[in-house]
Design a protein around this motif. Structure first.
Motif, PDB file in Angstrom:
ATOM      1  N   ILE A  12       0.847  -1.190   0.000  1.00 54.92           N
ATOM      2  CA  ILE A  12       0.000   0.000   0.000  1.00 54.92           C
ATOM      3  C   ILE A  12       0.885   1.243   0.000  1.00 54.92           C
ATOM      4  O   ILE A  12       1.861   1.328   0.748  1.00 54.92           O
ATOM      5  N   ALA A  13       0.558   2.190  -0.879  1.00 54.41           N
ATOM      6  CA  ALA A  13       1.291   3.452  -1.001  1.00 54.41           C
ATOM      7  C   ALA A  13       2.750   3.230  -1.424  1.00 54.41           C
ATOM      8  O   ALA A  13       3.643   3.955  -1.014  1.00 54.41           O
ATOM      9  N   GLU A  14       2.971   2.213  -2.258  1.00 53.46           N
ATOM     10  CA  GLU A  14       4.301   1.941  -2.817  1.00 53.46           C
ATOM     11  C   GLU A  14       4.203   1.871  -4.332  1.00 53.46           C
ATOM     12  O   GLU A  14       3.119   1.691  -4.888  1.00 53.46           O
ATOM     13  N   MET A  15       5.365   1.999  -4.982  1.00 53.69           N
ATOM     14  CA  MET A  15       5.428   1.833  -6.434  1.00 53.69           C
ATOM     15  C   MET A  15       6.703   1.109  -6.794  1.00 53.69           C
ATOM     16  O   MET A  15       7.644   1.051  -6.009  1.00 53.69           O
ATOM     17  N   GLY A  16       6.714   0.529  -7.999  1.00 56.52           N
ATOM     18  CA  GLY A  16       7.892  -0.174  -8.471  1.00 56.52           C
ATOM     19  C   GLY A  16       7.861  -0.312  -9.976  1.00 56.52           C
ATOM     20  O   GLY A  16       6.833  -0.080 -10.619  1.00 56.52           O
ATOM     21  N   ILE A  17       9.018  -0.709 -10.532  1.00 53.23           N
ATOM     22  CA  ILE A  17       9.199  -0.847 -11.978  1.00 53.23           C
ATOM     23  C   ILE A  17       9.716  -2.259 -12.260  1.00 53.23           C
ATOM     24  O   ILE A  17      10.583  -2.760 -11.537  1.00 53.23           O
ATOM     25  N   VAL A  18       9.183  -2.895 -13.318  1.00 52.99           N
ATOM     26  CA  VAL A  18       9.681  -4.196 -13.761  1.00 52.99           C
ATOM     27  C   VAL A  18       9.929  -4.153 -15.270  1.00 52.99           C
ATOM     28  O   VAL A  18       9.358  -3.327 -15.980  1.00 52.99           O
ATOM     29  N   LYS A  19      10.786  -5.079 -15.719  1.00 53.99           N
ATOM     30  CA  LYS A  19      11.119  -5.167 -17.145  1.00 53.99           C
ATOM     31  C   LYS A  19      11.073  -6.616 -17.601  1.00 53.99           C
ATOM     32  O   LYS A  19      11.266  -7.531 -16.798  1.00 53.99           O
ATOM     33  N   GLY A  20      10.845  -6.792 -18.903  1.00 56.46           N
ATOM     34  CA  GLY A  20      10.929  -8.116 -19.518  1.00 56.46           C
ATOM     35  C   GLY A  20       9.986  -9.127 -18.919  1.00 56.46           C
ATOM     36  O   GLY A  20       8.786  -8.911 -18.865  1.00 56.46           O
ATOM     37  N   THR A  71      -0.023  12.851  -7.015  1.00 59.31           N
ATOM     38  CA  THR A  71       1.444  12.842  -7.091  1.00 59.31           C
ATOM     39  C   THR A  71       1.984  11.509  -7.618  1.00 59.31           C
ATOM     40  O   THR A  71       3.038  11.467  -8.245  1.00 59.31           O
ATOM     41  N   ALA A  72       1.255  10.426  -7.395  1.00 56.64           N
ATOM     42  CA  ALA A  72       1.745   9.079  -7.739  1.00 56.64           C
ATOM     43  C   ALA A  72       1.872   8.859  -9.235  1.00 56.64           C
ATOM     44  O   ALA A  72       2.861   8.280  -9.698  1.00 56.64           O
ATOM     45  N   ILE A  73       0.889   9.289 -10.004  1.00 61.88           N
ATOM     46  CA  ILE A  73       0.888   9.001 -11.440  1.00 61.88           C
ATOM     47  C   ILE A  73       2.065   9.685 -12.130  1.00 61.88           C
ATOM     48  O   ILE A  73       2.800   9.066 -12.904  1.00 61.88           O
ATOM     49  N   LYS A  74       2.282  10.958 -11.813  1.00 64.22           N
ATOM     50  CA  LYS A  74       3.408  11.685 -12.421  1.00 64.22           C
ATOM     51  C   LYS A  74       4.737  11.051 -12.020  1.00 64.22           C
ATOM     52  O   LYS A  74       5.619  10.858 -12.856  1.00 64.22           O
ATOM     53  N   GLU A  75       4.893  10.706 -10.750  1.00 66.27           N
ATOM     54  CA  GLU A  75       6.133  10.093 -10.275  1.00 66.27           C
ATOM     55  C   GLU A  75       6.370   8.736 -10.950  1.00 66.27           C
ATOM     56  O   GLU A  75       7.487   8.408 -11.339  1.00 66.27           O
ATOM     57  N   LEU A  76       5.317   7.943 -11.100  1.00 68.09           N
ATOM     58  CA  LEU A  76       5.431   6.639 -11.756  1.00 68.09           C
ATOM     59  C   LEU A  76       5.906   6.811 -13.198  1.00 68.09           C
ATOM     60  O   LEU A  76       6.813   6.112 -13.652  1.00 68.09           O
ATOM     61  N   ILE A  77       5.292   7.753 -13.913  1.00 66.47           N
ATOM     62  CA  ILE A  77       5.684   8.013 -15.305  1.00 66.47           C
ATOM     63  C   ILE A  77       7.143   8.453 -15.373  1.00 66.47           C
ATOM     64  O   ILE A  77       7.912   7.969 -16.214  1.00 66.47           O
ATOM     65  N   ASP A  78       7.554   9.345 -14.477  1.00 70.32           N
ATOM     66  CA  ASP A  78       8.949   9.807 -14.443  1.00 70.32           C
ATOM     67  C   ASP A  78       9.907   8.633 -14.236  1.00 70.32           C
ATOM     68  O   ASP A  78      10.943   8.541 -14.902  1.00 70.32           O
ATOM     69  N   GLN A  79       9.564   7.716 -13.327  1.00 63.97           N
ATOM     70  CA  GLN A  79      10.431   6.559 -13.063  1.00 63.97           C
ATOM     71  C   GLN A  79      10.499   5.623 -14.272  1.00 63.97           C
ATOM     72  O   GLN A  79      11.569   5.099 -14.588  1.00 63.97           O
ATOM     73  N   ILE A  80       9.373   5.414 -14.935  1.00 67.08           N
ATOM     74  CA  ILE A  80       9.365   4.549 -16.120  1.00 67.08           C
ATOM     75  C   ILE A  80      10.254   5.146 -17.214  1.00 67.08           C
ATOM     76  O   ILE A  80      11.059   4.438 -17.832  1.00 67.08           O
ATOM     77  N   VAL A  81      10.138   6.435 -17.443  1.00 63.41           N
ATOM     78  CA  VAL A  81      10.948   7.105 -18.467  1.00 63.41           C
ATOM     79  C   VAL A  81      12.432   7.049 -18.096  1.00 63.41           C
ATOM     80  O   VAL A  81      13.286   6.763 -18.941  1.00 63.41           O
ATOM     81  N   ARG A  82      12.756   7.256 -16.820  1.00 63.29           N
ATOM     82  CA  ARG A  82      14.162   7.167 -16.371  1.00 63.29           C
ATOM     83  C   ARG A  82      14.725   5.762 -16.586  1.00 63.29           C
ATOM     84  O   ARG A  82      15.924   5.583 -16.731  1.00 63.29           O
TER      85      ARG A  82
END
Length: 165
Positions: A12-20, A71-82
């Motif tokens: 809850i209230a966390e985000m993360g990025i995965v690939k492949g 705030t979450a959606i913008k931050e998530l998009i920024d992390q994906i682009v990075r």
């Protein structure tokens, strides 16, 4: 839902990025909304477990960006682009936003699930991210799992089975 692959769990209230071939999962979605933003061709995806619609509700200026839709959606998009995602090709899928308790009140503050969904959709629209699928509302809990390998969102609905979008 898969058990053979590496699974990143988002709380809850966390985000993360995965690939492949990695898989990302969050459970316990009641009034919260699980949002997946992904670049299909680059096979990268991010997930955030949004708890509340508006960061104006943050206490003492301690802002966990993943907690609030605005705030979450913008931050998530920024992390994906990075991490290699291409901003112009991002798409989204989401689930959750249930009204878990029935209130006799017409108090807007008690509509947390529907307000979370509205806030998430508003942010995705503002940031020009197309929503390709959603399973929101109702009064059941959900667990979601997403793989950037196939861009499918598996949604396990308590006492109702699994749907895939």
């Amino acid at each position: 839902m898969s058990n053979l692959k590496q699974i990143m769990k988002i709380g809850i209230a966390e985000m993360g990025i995965v690939k492949g071939s990695e898989v990302i999962r969050t459970s316990g979605l009641g009034s919260c909304v699980g949002v997946v933003v992904y670049d299909e061709e680059k096979r990268i995806a991010g997930m955030v477990h949004v708890m509340l619609p508006d960061s104006g509700l943050a206490k003492d200026g301690q802002l966990n960006k993943a907690k609030f839709a605005d705030t979450a959606i913008k931050e998530l998009i920024d992390q994906i682009v990075r991490n290699g995602g291409r901003r112009q090709y991002l798409k989204a899928k989401l689930a959750g936003g249930s009204q878990m308790f029935q209130f006799n009140s017409t108090n807007e503050m008690m509509r947390i699930g529907p307000r979370n969904v509205e806030a998430v959709l508003q942010q995705l629209d503002k940031l020009q991210i197309r929503v390709l699928g959603s399973d929101v509302g109702g009064n059941k809990g959900r667990t979601i799992e997403f793989s950037p390998e196939n861009s499918l969102l598996n949604i396990k609905i308590v006492n109702q089975g699994v749907i895939i979008i």
